[in-house]
Write an enzyme that holds these catalytic residues in place. Structure first.
Site, short mmCIF file in Angstrom:
data_model
loop_
_atom_site.label_atom_id
_atom_site.label_comp_id
_atom_site.label_asym_id
_atom_site.label_seq_id
_atom_site.Cartn_x
_atom_site.Cartn_y
_atom_site.Cartn_z
N PHE A 1 -6.58 -5.96 11.65
CA PHE A 1 -5.37 -6.69 11.29
C PHE A 1 -4.16 -5.77 11.10
O PHE A 1 -3.07 -6.23 10.78
CB PHE A 1 -5.60 -7.48 10.00
CG PHE A 1 -6.83 -8.34 10.05
CD1 PHE A 1 -6.81 -9.56 10.70
CD2 PHE A 1 -8.02 -7.90 9.48
CE1 PHE A 1 -7.95 -10.35 10.77
CE2 PHE A 1 -9.17 -8.69 9.55
CZ PHE A 1 -9.13 -9.91 10.20
N PRO B 1 -12.65 -3.17 6.34
CA PRO B 1 -11.85 -2.34 7.24
C PRO B 1 -10.63 -3.08 7.75
O PRO B 1 -10.71 -4.24 8.18
CB PRO B 1 -12.84 -2.02 8.38
CG PRO B 1 -14.16 -2.03 7.70
CD PRO B 1 -14.08 -3.13 6.67
N CYS B 2 -9.48 -2.38 7.71
CA CYS B 2 -8.21 -3.06 7.97
C CYS B 2 -7.79 -3.01 9.44
O CYS B 2 -6.86 -3.70 9.84
CB CYS B 2 -7.11 -2.42 7.11
SG CYS B 2 -6.79 -0.67 7.50
N GLN B 3 -8.46 -2.19 10.26
CA GLN B 3 -8.00 -1.99 11.63
C GLN B 3 -7.84 -3.28 12.44
O GLN B 3 -6.91 -3.39 13.26
CB GLN B 3 -8.94 -1.02 12.37
CG GLN B 3 -8.89 0.40 11.86
CD GLN B 3 -9.84 0.65 10.70
OE1 GLN B 3 -10.38 -0.30 10.13
NE2 GLN B 3 -10.05 1.91 10.35
#
Length: 397
Positions: free
Chosen positions: A83, A79-81
């Site tokens: 960064f 999950p990218c949230q």
């Protein structure tokens, strides 16, 4: 070659790996709607997902020991949230940071190679130490067991200094998907690693498409407009920000033998105008009302690659989920148009509401970008397999 997909989402990265020749043994995703997308396409007989075993749940709850030393590739996009430029950027302090879970899976399975993707926000200066920590953890596949990641970074930096044996050779690259023929300016960071019993001289695939080649195609030769059957008296004005660059290209013509960036107009070729109800033969292609433009929320230009789709529906920064036509009218992309921008197959259906489907697409890796990288990894592993086979034959002789 057998593979495992982590944080699969709607399947963008896994679809690309499948097209490259890998066969996902297990596909792990916790989100119900994304799992439904894969399961429903499988039930409909889609050939790319027909053999996938979907595990809906937390990657931390999988018994990875059952797959140890028998997998060619682990791929996934944590999950990218934590960064993301659009998030709170809490990074390693964010409970959604799943890099530790990805590391645990790779450590347990010890695949021949891994392919991990994340947002370019991870490459920000403020995250430089954590990025180096992740790179070294992927390299050594050992947990120094310090008090926190920063003390582990200090330990692994010493390992590197004194030449401790590396478990994986890791290549890290920050790429723009548009440079690989994706009709979207999507910047992502990739970690690709090969186990130390493989040849370690792999390099990241070279870009194939450029803005300069597109500008020549549009404003020097005009072939772009001819391909799209746009009458010369209907060609829009050249954006002022490109004029000096185009003037230089008229003189040099230098595009380094690359192909033109693909644009929104390129991506939508063959799709009819969407209406209020589904069109027969076109999945997910229904108009979504309510788009509007205001400062900082202007949508994607028709004759450039789209802005990076975001995992939101209304109000995402910059209007990434909208397009702006030549007369400056804005409208939302349909789900099918967004799937085209993410290079999903036209016969692959996204499940859920418009907002839910757009969230799945906004979180996805472009299928064709994944394919190009995974094909290079597959080719490299195949050469290693052939090298080992030849060596065994010589020993037998």
């Amino acid at each position: 070659m057998r593979s495992i997909e982590l944080f699969a989402g709607a399947g963008g990265l896994a679809l690309g790996c499948e097209r490259a020749g890998f066969r996902p043994e297990l596909v792990v995703e916790w989100d119900k709607w994304a799992c439904d997308t894969i399961r429903e396409n499988k039930a409909a007989g889609h050939p790319l997902v027909s053999t996938w075993a979907v595990h809906q749940g937390d990657v931390r709850e999988v018994d990875w020991n059952a797959y140890a030393n028998d997998i060619a590739l682990i791929s996934g996009g944590p999950p990218c949230q934590p960064f993301s430029l659009g998030g709170k950027s809490r990074a390693f302090d964010d409970t959604r940071n799943m890099f530790p879970a990805a590391l645990a899976a790779i450590e347990a399975v010890r695949p021949k190679a891994f392919l991990i993707e994340n947002v370019r926000g991870l490459a920000r200066k403020s995250f430089a130490d954590y990025l180096e920590y992740l790179t070294l953890r992927l390299t050594y596949m050992q947990n120094p067991a310090g008090s926190d990641w920063s003390s582990d970074l200090a330990t692994m930096t010493q390992w590197k200094k004194f030449g401790l044996t590396e478990e994986y050779g890791v290549v890290r690259a920050l790429v723009n998907a548009a440079n690989y023929g994706i009709p979207q300016q999507r910047h992502r960071i990739f970690f690709v690693g090969f186990r130390n019993d493989q040849e370690l001289n792999w390099v990241f695939p070279e870009p194939t498409h450029t803005l300069d080649a597109l500008l020549v195609d549009q404003w020097v030769t005009g072939q772009y407009w001819d391909r799209h059957e746009v009458a010369r008296n209907s060609v829009p004005d050249m954006p002022s920000r490109f004029r000096r660059r185009v003037d230089a290209l008229r003189v040099t013509g230098a595009t380094k033998g690359t192909l033109p960036w693909r644009t929104v107009r390129d991506a939508l070729v063959g799709l009819p105008e969407a209406g209020d109800s589904p069109l027969q033969g076109y999945k997910n292609h229904v108009a979504q009302k309510g788009a509007r433009s205001y400062p900082g929320h202007t949508g994607s230009e028709l004759d450039l690659p789209a802005k990076a789709l975001k995992a939101g529906s209304h109000g995402v920064p910059g209007g990434e989920n909208m397009m702006r036509t030549g007369d400056n009218v804005v409208r939302y992309f349909t789900v099918r148009e967004s799937a085209r921008l993410q290079t999903f197959p036209d016969d692959y259906e996204l499940h859920g509401s418009w907002g839910e489907a757009m969230r799945q697409l906004g979180n996805a890796v472009p299928v064709e970008l994944a394919r190009k990288i995974a094909e290079s990894v597959y080719s490299h592993l195949s050469m290693n397999r052939d090298r080992v086979s030849e060596g065994n034959e010589k020993v037998l002789v």
